[in-house]
Scaffold this motif. Structure first.
Motif, mmCIF file in Angstrom:
data_model
loop_
_atom_site.group_PDB
_atom_site.id
_atom_site.type_symbol
_atom_site.label_atom_id
_atom_site.label_comp_id
_atom_site.label_asym_id
_atom_site.label_seq_id
_atom_site.Cartn_x
_atom_site.Cartn_y
_atom_site.Cartn_z
ATOM 1 N N THR A 163 -0.372 15.998 5.366
ATOM 2 C CA THR A 163 -1.590 15.784 4.371
ATOM 3 C C THR A 163 -1.216 14.557 3.762
ATOM 4 O OG1 THR A 163 -1.914 18.059 3.586
ATOM 5 C CG2 THR A 163 -3.022 16.536 2.243
ATOM 6 N N LEU A 164 -2.329 13.634 3.958
ATOM 7 C CA LEU A 164 -2.168 12.039 3.757
ATOM 8 C C LEU A 164 -3.101 11.923 2.359
ATOM 9 C CD1 LEU A 164 -1.993 10.192 6.933
ATOM 10 C CD2 LEU A 164 0.005 11.161 5.642
ATOM 11 N N THR A 165 -2.430 11.144 1.309
ATOM 12 C CA THR A 165 -3.246 11.038 0.236
ATOM 13 C C THR A 165 -3.074 9.461 0.081
ATOM 14 O OG1 THR A 165 -3.261 12.946 -0.699
ATOM 15 C CG2 THR A 165 -3.935 11.369 -2.270
ATOM 16 N N ALA A 166 -4.055 8.383 -0.067
ATOM 17 C CA ALA A 166 -3.885 7.335 -0.227
ATOM 18 C C ALA A 166 -3.981 6.957 -1.722
ATOM 19 C CB ALA A 166 -4.744 6.286 0.372
ATOM 20 N N LEU A 167 -2.824 6.341 -2.356
ATOM 21 C CA LEU A 167 -2.573 6.123 -3.793
ATOM 22 C C LEU A 167 -3.317 4.929 -4.224
ATOM 23 C CD1 LEU A 167 1.003 7.399 -4.064
ATOM 24 C CD2 LEU A 167 -1.028 8.749 -4.280
ATOM 25 N N ASN A 168 -3.211 3.955 -3.538
ATOM 26 C CA ASN A 168 -3.972 2.453 -4.298
ATOM 27 C C ASN A 168 -4.614 1.674 -3.073
ATOM 28 O OD1 ASN A 168 -1.865 1.761 -2.325
ATOM 29 N ND2 ASN A 168 -0.721 0.494 -3.877
ATOM 30 N N PHE A 169 -5.208 2.284 -1.938
ATOM 31 C CA PHE A 169 -5.871 1.502 -1.289
ATOM 32 C C PHE A 169 -6.983 2.509 -0.491
ATOM 33 C CE2 PHE A 169 -2.884 3.139 1.371
ATOM 34 C CZ PHE A 169 -3.205 3.458 2.986
ATOM 35 N N SER A 170 -7.831 1.750 0.074
ATOM 36 C CA SER A 170 -8.752 2.820 1.188
ATOM 37 C C SER A 170 -8.603 1.824 2.361
ATOM 38 C CB SER A 170 -10.192 2.917 0.657
ATOM 39 O OG SER A 170 -10.104 3.695 -0.638
ATOM 40 N N GLY A 171 -8.885 2.682 3.611
ATOM 41 C CA GLY A 171 -8.745 1.843 4.721
ATOM 42 C C GLY A 171 -8.358 2.645 5.945
ATOM 43 N N PRO A 172 -8.355 1.896 7.089
ATOM 44 C CA PRO A 172 -7.806 2.846 8.177
ATOM 45 C C PRO A 172 -6.306 2.824 8.321
ATOM 46 C CG PRO A 172 -8.661 0.739 8.928
ATOM 47 C CD PRO A 172 -8.794 0.842 7.451
ATOM 48 N N VAL A 173 -5.867 3.728 8.916
ATOM 49 C CA VAL A 173 -4.232 3.913 9.231
ATOM 50 C C VAL A 173 -4.210 4.525 10.753
ATOM 51 C CG1 VAL A 173 -3.461 4.152 7.155
ATOM 52 C CG2 VAL A 173 -4.001 6.165 8.403
ATOM 53 N N ARG A 174 -3.427 3.846 11.409
ATOM 54 C CA ARG A 174 -3.066 4.387 12.674
ATOM 55 C C ARG A 174 -1.882 5.427 12.699
ATOM 56 N NH1 ARG A 174 -3.174 -1.656 15.810
ATOM 57 N NH2 ARG A 174 -5.424 -2.040 15.205
ATOM 58 N N MET A 175 -1.906 6.560 13.447
ATOM 59 C CA MET A 175 -0.890 7.467 13.631
ATOM 60 C C MET A 175 -0.173 7.523 14.971
ATOM 61 S SD MET A 175 -1.784 8.497 10.708
ATOM 62 C CE MET A 175 -0.795 10.028 10.623
ATOM 63 N N ALA A 176 0.766 7.312 15.231
ATOM 64 C CA ALA A 176 1.633 7.723 16.436
ATOM 65 C C ALA A 176 2.622 8.806 16.303
ATOM 66 C CB ALA A 176 2.254 6.567 16.782
ATOM 67 N N LYS A 177 2.448 9.768 17.273
ATOM 68 C CA LYS A 177 3.428 10.826 17.309
ATOM 69 C C LYS A 177 3.899 11.123 18.871
ATOM 70 C CE LYS A 177 4.280 15.564 15.672
ATOM 71 N NZ LYS A 177 5.435 15.291 15.038
ATOM 72 N N GLN A 178 5.302 10.916 18.813
ATOM 73 C CA GLN A 178 5.869 10.893 20.398
ATOM 74 C C GLN A 178 7.167 11.725 20.365
ATOM 75 O OE1 GLN A 178 6.701 6.739 20.911
ATOM 76 N NE2 GLN A 178 4.495 6.385 21.577
ATOM 77 N N HIS A 224 0.902 -1.222 -0.147
ATOM 78 C CA HIS A 224 0.125 -0.021 -0.140
ATOM 79 C C HIS A 224 0.944 1.268 -0.057
ATOM 80 C CE1 HIS A 224 -3.672 -2.233 1.918
ATOM 81 N NE2 HIS A 224 -3.449 -2.748 0.663
ATOM 82 N N ARG A 225 0.390 2.201 -0.692
ATOM 83 C CA ARG A 225 1.104 3.479 -0.695
ATOM 84 C C ARG A 225 0.619 4.648 -0.616
ATOM 85 N NH1 ARG A 225 2.558 4.621 -5.859
ATOM 86 N NH2 ARG A 225 4.469 5.407 -5.469
ATOM 87 N N ILE A 226 1.223 5.771 0.086
ATOM 88 C CA ILE A 226 0.597 6.992 0.642
ATOM 89 C C ILE A 226 1.393 8.066 0.241
ATOM 90 C CG2 ILE A 226 -0.239 8.508 2.555
ATOM 91 C CD1 ILE A 226 -0.685 5.941 4.137
ATOM 92 N N ARG A 227 0.941 9.179 -0.200
ATOM 93 C CA ARG A 227 1.773 10.504 -0.419
ATOM 94 C C ARG A 227 1.571 11.412 0.661
ATOM 95 N NH1 ARG A 227 2.328 14.338 -5.751
ATOM 96 N NH2 ARG A 227 3.013 12.357 -6.464
ATOM 97 N N LEU A 228 2.687 11.774 1.296
ATOM 98 C CA LEU A 228 2.635 12.568 2.384
ATOM 99 C C LEU A 228 3.421 13.972 1.962
ATOM 100 C CD1 LEU A 228 2.730 13.125 5.523
ATOM 101 C CD2 LEU A 228 4.898 12.019 5.505
ATOM 102 N N ALA A 229 2.409 14.967 2.484
ATOM 103 C CA ALA A 229 3.001 16.364 2.255
ATOM 104 C C ALA A 229 2.909 16.853 3.786
ATOM 105 C CB ALA A 229 1.997 17.264 1.333
ATOM 106 N N LEU A 230 4.247 17.450 3.954
ATOM 107 C CA LEU A 230 4.288 18.169 5.357
ATOM 108 C C LEU A 230 4.842 19.334 5.177
ATOM 109 C CD1 LEU A 230 4.673 18.149 8.341
ATOM 110 C CD2 LEU A 230 6.854 16.928 7.909
ATOM 111 N N GLN A 231 3.841 20.554 5.618
ATOM 112 C CA GLN A 231 4.343 21.925 5.623
ATOM 113 C C GLN A 231 4.814 22.153 7.199
ATOM 114 O OE1 GLN A 231 0.629 23.360 3.999
ATOM 115 N NE2 GLN A 231 2.015 24.410 2.827
#
Length: 716
Positions: free
Chosen positions: A145-160, A122-129
């Motif tokens: 900004t996340l854009t799923a390129l070839n799938f749909s579904g849940p993703v889990r984020m973690a920021k520490q 699975h692939r995502i495009r990430l743009a970070l400003q």
């Protein structure tokens, strides 16, 4: 279309991640954020707070009285950019390709775009400003900004608030040592996290707060973008004995972006430089001025580190670099910041007085060669403490600031005391001696700006800058009298007479045979360095030869005697400077990033257009082409300021005293025009140079007399 106010990934040849972290770093004087891969934080990336350091004892094989006692090392704090992204089943995404990076020099926004991939394909495009507050200097904001390129579904984020405490010790003296004596207090709830970092030895603490929880989940739809912001606050440095203050987050990304936009609009309006005829050099100078502004301390308690807030190189120390190479830009474009940078020196004046006593000088002050808190942190005194010229460098910068601003309040409250204490040091450190039956005053066992010659007698630069320091006390005292004010600090007429007597007697010889200024009493007696048999991979010399090997030869790391010629054109003739230039250029390696800017400026003044331009092209894009080979450790801040000096004092020939401003057109033939803005005596002036024409306009303030290409004109 090429935009000289943007830096793009495609403008650079080097793709090394550490290098890109430096080049696309952003800062606001209080702290900086390196442009790390957000999915792959490293011990080189992270957040650097100007002036936040830890101490550690310097271990000597043989100890002696007065040696510097403690290292001071700037601390790399948790990376505000880092984030983890995983699929619903827990498999982590990793960066597949860096698509683009853009640093907008007019807005301060840094944007990174990349594609991410997971083990399942699975692939995502990430743009970070990323944006840092400029008026609200504790604030930062990041838009993902996340854009799923070839799938749909849940993703889990973690920021520490993550930190790699890896040991990165190195034999390279330009790098920072690792810090292992930190304590972290972490707190988190569903709305955000905070970490407070406390140092064991320096007993300082600083904090970072973000409004993101440790973990949360998003649902992505293929080809549809999903954005979220993370707001952050990077707190002040406080004493470890007090409770850490509550950090205030910014209201939003957009409001913080407006804050930054206002700052950069004013910065460019009051101090821009525009080159027409070479887009790459125009981009280079805009980038340099952007990063110079991004790194300057603005609180009177911090200064500009050798690498700014773009990295931890040189351990975050402040050197003479500020006063000689960077402060001139602020003096003539943003006097408020210039005043704050000089106020730092006043803040550490008690430590400078104490250091003078440790060096056996009973009166006056000696500023530390490299420091954060004002105490000497150089473990190698021949190329550290012995560079007494730092006293004169600071005094020179104060004199230039006073000449450009007429700020009597600063001089009465802070500046004059620094001038007086440094002058007292020279008067008590030096000695009278006799040469050919004449009495002279000189300074023995000093190290000059050129660190490839150490512990010598009567270095020309040191003697000249000391003479100016002594003369400046007298000149400023007379300025107070002329303004109808009492001379501060109880200075008497007999005090001024004695300082003037010493200044007049300072030894400044010219060699009888060569008709040049000897760099010191022994330099011309030594053999020249064997340049012809030294391979290119043995530069810089300091990394490949024992100091005692280098000290035996005529070889310069950087401009030395020529720097004195540059600073004092009214007392050193062009013909003398020409002879000095011809002699010292062939023995100069430019191993220091501080060197080429001075050679460029002097060459421009002397009409050596080819040399001036060649040296300038190296300074303007030094870090953008990684000329010194170590930009990954942080930007070369002194060179950033030096590139401005090359333009303003070289190609535009700007000189000033409190009574007179002059501009002399040395426009390079490669350019169509040069336009720049400066602030002088409360006026904002714009100058436009073309071939054969110099146009001046008054943007703000009262009419003023300016000498333009040798002719005095009233600018109104």
């Amino acid at each position: 279309m090429f935009d000289p106010y943007k830096l793009q990934l495609d403008d650079l040849k080097d793709r090394d991640p550490k290098y890109l972290e430096t080049i696309f770093s952003i800062g606001n004087g209080h702290f900086g954020s390196r442009a790390t891969d957000p999915l792959k934080p490293t011990h080189d990336g992270g957040t650097v707070i100007n002036g936040f350091y830890e101490s550690s004892p310097i271990i000597y094989g043989e100890q002696a009285y007065g040696y510097a006692k403690n290292h001071q090392t700037i601390i790399n704090l948790p990376d505000l950019r880092s984030i983890q992204i995983a699929e619903g089943d827990g498999q982590f995404f990793a960066t597949e390709q860096l698509i683009s990076q853009t640093l907008n020099l007019k807005t301060g926004i840094m944007t990174t775009e990349s594609t991410l991939t997971s083990p399942s394909g699975h692939r995502i495009r990430l743009a970070l400003q990323a944006i840092l507050g400029q008026h609200r200097q504790q604030a930062a904001a990041f838009r993902y900004t996340l854009t799923a390129l070839n799938f749909s579904g849940p993703v889990r984020m973690a920021k520490q608030l993550w930190l790699d405490a890896a040991d990165t010790q190195s034999d390279d003296p330009r790098l920072a040592r690792s810090v292992q004596t930190l304590n972290f207090t972490h707190s988190a709830n569903e709305s955000g996290q905070q970490v407070v970092v406390t140092t064991d030895r320096s007993q300082l603490q600083a904090g970072i707060k973000i409004d993101a929880p440790a973990k949360w989940e998003l649902t992505l739809d293929e080809s549809i973008s999903n954005s979220f912001d993370v707001l952050a606050a990077v707190g002040p440095i406080v004493d470890a004995a007090v409770a850490y203050p509550e950090l205030a987050l910014p209201e939003s990304f957009d409001i913080l972006a407006e804050d930054a936009q206002t700052y950069w609009n004013k910065t460019w309006a009051n101090g821009n430089v525009e080159i027409t005829g070479d887009d790459a050099l125009a981009q280079g100078i805009h980038y340099n001025l952007f990063q110079l502004n991004s790194s300057a301390g603005r609180d009177g308690l911090t200064n500009i580190a050798a690498k700014g807030v773009s990295g931890t190189g040189y351990e975050g120390h402040y050197f003479w670099d500020t006063e000689m190479y960077m402060l001139p830009y602020f003096t003539l474009t943003n006097p408020t910041i210039a005043r704050s940078l000089l106020a730092y020196r006043y803040h550490v004046l008690p430590a400078a007085k104490k250091r003078a006593r440790e060096l056996g000088v009973d009166h006056g002050a000696l500023f530390a060669w490299r420091t954060i808190n004002g105490e000497e942190a150089s473990a190698y005194y021949p190329a550290g403490t012995a560079q007494y010229h730092i006293n004169g460098d600071i005094a020179y910068a104060i004199g230039q600031y006073f000449a450009a601003t007429g700020d009597f309040a600063f001089m009465r409250d802070m500046g004059f005391e620094i001038l007086l204490e440094t002058a007292k040091f020279w008067a008590n450190f030096g000695s009278w001696f006799t040469v050919h039956g004449e009495s002279h005053f000189g300074f023995f066992d000093v190290t000059r700006p050129d660190e490839y010659t150490a512990i010598v007698d009567n270095n020309f630069y040191t003697n000249k800058i000391a003479q100016h320091n002594l003369q400046l006390v007298v000149a400023v005292a007379r300025a107070f009298e002329k303004a109808g004010q009492a001379i501060p600090l109880g200075v008497t007429e007999s005090d001024l007479t004695e300082l003037a007597r010493i200044a007049k007697g300072i030894y400044l010889p010219v060699d009888d045979a060569l008709k040049i200024h000897p760099q010191d009493d022994s330099f011309l007696k030594k053999p020249r360095w064997p340049f012809a048999t030294t391979p290119k991979d043995k530069y810089p010399l300091l990394l490949h030869f024992h100091p005692l090997t280098i000290y035996r030869y005529q070889v310069n790391k950087q401009a030395d005697t020529l720097l004195a010629d540059y600073l004092f054109p009214d007392s050193i003739s062009d013909s003398q400077t020409q002879r000095d230039y011809a002699y010292y250029e062939p023995v100069t390696t430019h191993d220091s990033s501080l060197s080429r800017a001075i050679f460029s400026a002097v060459a421009a003044r002397l009409g050596m257009a080819g040399k001036a331009y060649a040296y300038f092209t190296d300074t303007a894009r030094m870090d953008l082409v990684d000329l010194q080979g170590n930009a990954a450790d942080g930007l070369h801040l002194a060179n950033l300021g030096g590139s401005w000096l090359s333009i303003i004092t070289g190609f535009a020939g700007v000189k000033y005293t409190g009574a007179q401003l002059s501009v002399t057109n040395h426009l390079p033939e490669q350019w169509e025009s040069l336009a720049f803005i400066i602030n002088y005596q409360g006026r904002v002036l714009k100058f436009t140079l073309t071939h054969g024409t110099t146009i001046a306009s008054l943007e703000f303030g009262e009419p003023i007399d300016v000498v333009i290409d040798g002719h005095q004109r009233v600018i109104s």
